[in-house]
Motif scaffolding. Structure first.
Motif, PDB file in Angstrom:
ATOM      1  N   HIS A 154       0.671  -1.118   0.110  1.00  0.00           N
ATOM      2  CA  HIS A 154       0.063  -0.052  -0.054  1.00  0.00           C
ATOM      3  C   HIS A 154       1.003   1.204  -0.020  1.00  0.00           C
ATOM      4  O   HIS A 154       2.122   1.389   0.724  1.00  0.00           O
ATOM      5  N   ASN A 155       0.477   2.214  -0.730  1.00  0.00           N
ATOM      6  CA  ASN A 155       1.188   3.398  -0.746  1.00  0.00           C
ATOM      7  C   ASN A 155       0.277   4.407  -0.597  1.00  0.00           C
ATOM      8  O   ASN A 155      -0.715   4.799  -1.451  1.00  0.00           O
ATOM      9  N   PRO A 156       0.186   5.124   0.581  1.00  0.00           N
ATOM     10  CA  PRO A 156      -0.799   6.274   0.880  1.00  0.00           C
ATOM     11  C   PRO A 156      -0.692   7.408  -0.078  1.00  0.00           C
ATOM     12  O   PRO A 156      -1.497   8.177  -0.048  1.00  0.00           O
ATOM     13  N   PHE A 157       0.346   7.630  -0.816  1.00  0.00           N
ATOM     14  CA  PHE A 157       0.772   8.823  -1.551  1.00  0.00           C
ATOM     15  C   PHE A 157      -0.406   8.774  -3.064  1.00  0.00           C
ATOM     16  O   PHE A 157      -0.644   9.742  -3.415  1.00  0.00           O
ATOM     17  N   VAL A 158      -0.813   7.620  -3.257  1.00  0.00           N
ATOM     18  CA  VAL A 158      -1.615   7.228  -4.257  1.00  0.00           C
ATOM     19  C   VAL A 158      -3.249   8.019  -3.873  1.00  0.00           C
ATOM     20  O   VAL A 158      -3.749   8.412  -4.586  1.00  0.00           O
ATOM     21  N   ASP A 159      -3.666   7.674  -2.572  1.00  0.00           N
ATOM     22  CA  ASP A 159      -4.713   8.443  -1.965  1.00  0.00           C
ATOM     23  C   ASP A 159      -4.462   9.947  -1.960  1.00  0.00           C
ATOM     24  O   ASP A 159      -5.501  10.501  -2.354  1.00  0.00           O
ATOM     25  N   LEU A 160      -3.149  10.265  -1.652  1.00  0.00           N
ATOM     26  CA  LEU A 160      -3.074  11.821  -1.720  1.00  0.00           C
ATOM     27  C   LEU A 160      -3.123  12.556  -3.214  1.00  0.00           C
ATOM     28  O   LEU A 160      -3.800  13.478  -3.102  1.00  0.00           O
ATOM     29  N   PHE A 161      -2.847  11.593  -4.133  1.00  0.00           N
ATOM     30  CA  PHE A 161      -2.943  11.952  -5.328  1.00  0.00           C
ATOM     31  C   PHE A 161      -4.355  12.210  -5.804  1.00  0.00           C
ATOM     32  O   PHE A 161      -4.959  13.280  -6.304  1.00  0.00           O
ATOM     33  N   PHE A 162      -5.342  11.321  -5.409  1.00  0.00           N
ATOM     34  CA  PHE A 162      -6.721  11.280  -5.532  1.00  0.00           C
ATOM     35  C   PHE A 162      -7.245  12.335  -4.904  1.00  0.00           C
ATOM     36  O   PHE A 162      -8.204  13.187  -5.465  1.00  0.00           O
ATOM     37  N   ALA A 163      -6.791  12.523  -3.751  1.00  0.00           N
ATOM     38  CA  ALA A 163      -7.364  13.705  -2.804  1.00  0.00           C
ATOM     39  C   ALA A 163      -7.294  15.009  -3.250  1.00  0.00           C
ATOM     40  O   ALA A 163      -7.844  15.971  -3.346  1.00  0.00           O
ATOM     41  N   THR A 164      -5.837  15.099  -3.875  1.00  0.00           N
ATOM     42  CA  THR A 164      -5.582  16.410  -4.570  1.00  0.00           C
ATOM     43  C   THR A 164      -6.256  16.737  -5.845  1.00  0.00           C
ATOM     44  O   THR A 164      -6.828  17.986  -5.769  1.00  0.00           O
ATOM     45  N   ILE A 165      -6.677  15.815  -6.308  1.00  0.00           N
ATOM     46  CA  ILE A 165      -7.563  16.107  -7.654  1.00  0.00           C
ATOM     47  C   ILE A 165      -9.041  16.388  -7.361  1.00  0.00           C
ATOM     48  O   ILE A 165      -9.602  17.194  -7.754  1.00  0.00           O
ATOM     49  N   GLY A 166      -9.362  15.745  -6.461  1.00  0.00           N
ATOM     50  CA  GLY A 166     -10.959  16.071  -5.794  1.00  0.00           C
ATOM     51  C   GLY A 166     -10.713  17.332  -5.103  1.00  0.00           C
ATOM     52  O   GLY A 166     -11.841  18.072  -5.315  1.00  0.00           O
ATOM     53  N   LEU A 167      -9.748  17.824  -4.502  1.00  0.00           N
ATOM     54  CA  LEU A 167      -9.832  18.986  -3.873  1.00  0.00           C
ATOM     55  C   LEU A 167      -9.644  20.071  -4.830  1.00  0.00           C
ATOM     56  O   LEU A 167     -10.622  21.068  -4.975  1.00  0.00           O
ATOM     57  N   LEU A 168      -8.932  19.881  -6.002  1.00  0.00           N
ATOM     58  CA  LEU A 168      -9.028  20.780  -7.167  1.00  0.00           C
ATOM     59  C   LEU A 168     -10.564  21.177  -7.704  1.00  0.00           C
ATOM     60  O   LEU A 168     -10.763  22.061  -8.008  1.00  0.00           O
ATOM     61  N   ALA A 169     -11.208  19.964  -7.863  1.00  0.00           N
ATOM     62  CA  ALA A 169     -12.412  20.056  -8.279  1.00  0.00           C
ATOM     63  C   ALA A 169     -13.279  20.736  -7.336  1.00  0.00           C
ATOM     64  O   ALA A 169     -14.216  21.481  -8.131  1.00  0.00           O
ATOM     65  N   ILE A 170     -13.081  20.412  -6.149  1.00  0.00           N
ATOM     66  CA  ILE A 170     -14.055  21.083  -5.188  1.00  0.00           C
ATOM     67  C   ILE A 170     -14.013  22.696  -5.191  1.00  0.00           C
ATOM     68  O   ILE A 170     -14.811  23.411  -5.117  1.00  0.00           O
ATOM     69  N   LEU A 171     -12.616  22.975  -5.077  1.00  0.00           N
ATOM     70  CA  LEU A 171     -12.420  24.474  -5.149  1.00  0.00           C
ATOM     71  C   LEU A 171     -12.915  25.189  -6.181  1.00  0.00           C
ATOM     72  O   LEU A 171     -13.389  26.426  -6.125  1.00  0.00           O
ATOM     73  N   LYS A 172     -13.111  24.743  -7.424  1.00  0.00           N
ATOM     74  CA  LYS A 172     -13.942  25.339  -8.432  1.00  0.00           C
ATOM     75  C   LYS A 172     -15.387  25.331  -8.417  1.00  0.00           C
ATOM     76  O   LYS A 172     -15.817  26.131  -9.150  1.00  0.00           O
ATOM     77  N   ILE A 173     -15.696  24.490  -7.718  1.00  0.00           N
ATOM     78  CA  ILE A 173     -17.442  24.292  -7.614  1.00  0.00           C
ATOM     79  C   ILE A 173     -18.043  24.734  -6.630  1.00  0.00           C
ATOM     80  O   ILE A 173     -19.128  25.306  -6.516  1.00  0.00           O
TER      81      ILE A 173
END
Length: 114
Positions: A39-58
């Motif tokens: 398990h690599n938690p940085f993969v989860d961090l990558f997905f969370a960052t993409i989601g955060l960018l989408a949320i900030l715009k919406i």
């Protein structure tokens, strides 16, 4: 133009949250198999960052209910990811946050379709 931009970020958020949720549900099953995966938690961090960018715009362009769903869901995801990186513990908040992200983006997408 705003409708297209919001739709793009909703689709990005839905896709990211769905892929992340599938990753989080299936990956633990794959670690049981002798494939040498870890398990690599940085993969989860990558997905969370993409989601955060989408949320900030919406978030500023939608209703309070949808904004609250998205912000609370993203908070649960970030708490879980940071707990995994810093404390090395896995919290189930990630699953709740992922489902909330999908629901929030779908509601926002349907709201903009009308």
């Amino acid at each position: 133009m705003k409708k297209t931009t919001s739709s793009f970020y909703d689709i990005l958020g839905i896709s990211s949250a769905t892929i992340c949720l599938v990753h989080c549900l299936i990956f633990p099953l794959l670690t049981i198999l002798p494939l040498g995966l870890s398990h690599n938690p940085f993969v989860d961090l990558f997905f969370a960052t993409i989601g955060l960018l989408a949320i900030l715009k919406i978030v500023n362009k939608t209703s309070i209910l949808i904004s609250a769903i998205l912000v609370i869901s993203m908070s649960l995801i970030w708490i879980s990811v940071l707990a995994d990186i810093i404390l090395e513990i896995h919290l189930d908040l990630l699953y709740i946050g992922g489902v909330g992200m999908i629901v929030g983006h779908l509601l926002n997408y349907k709201l903009h379709k009308k």
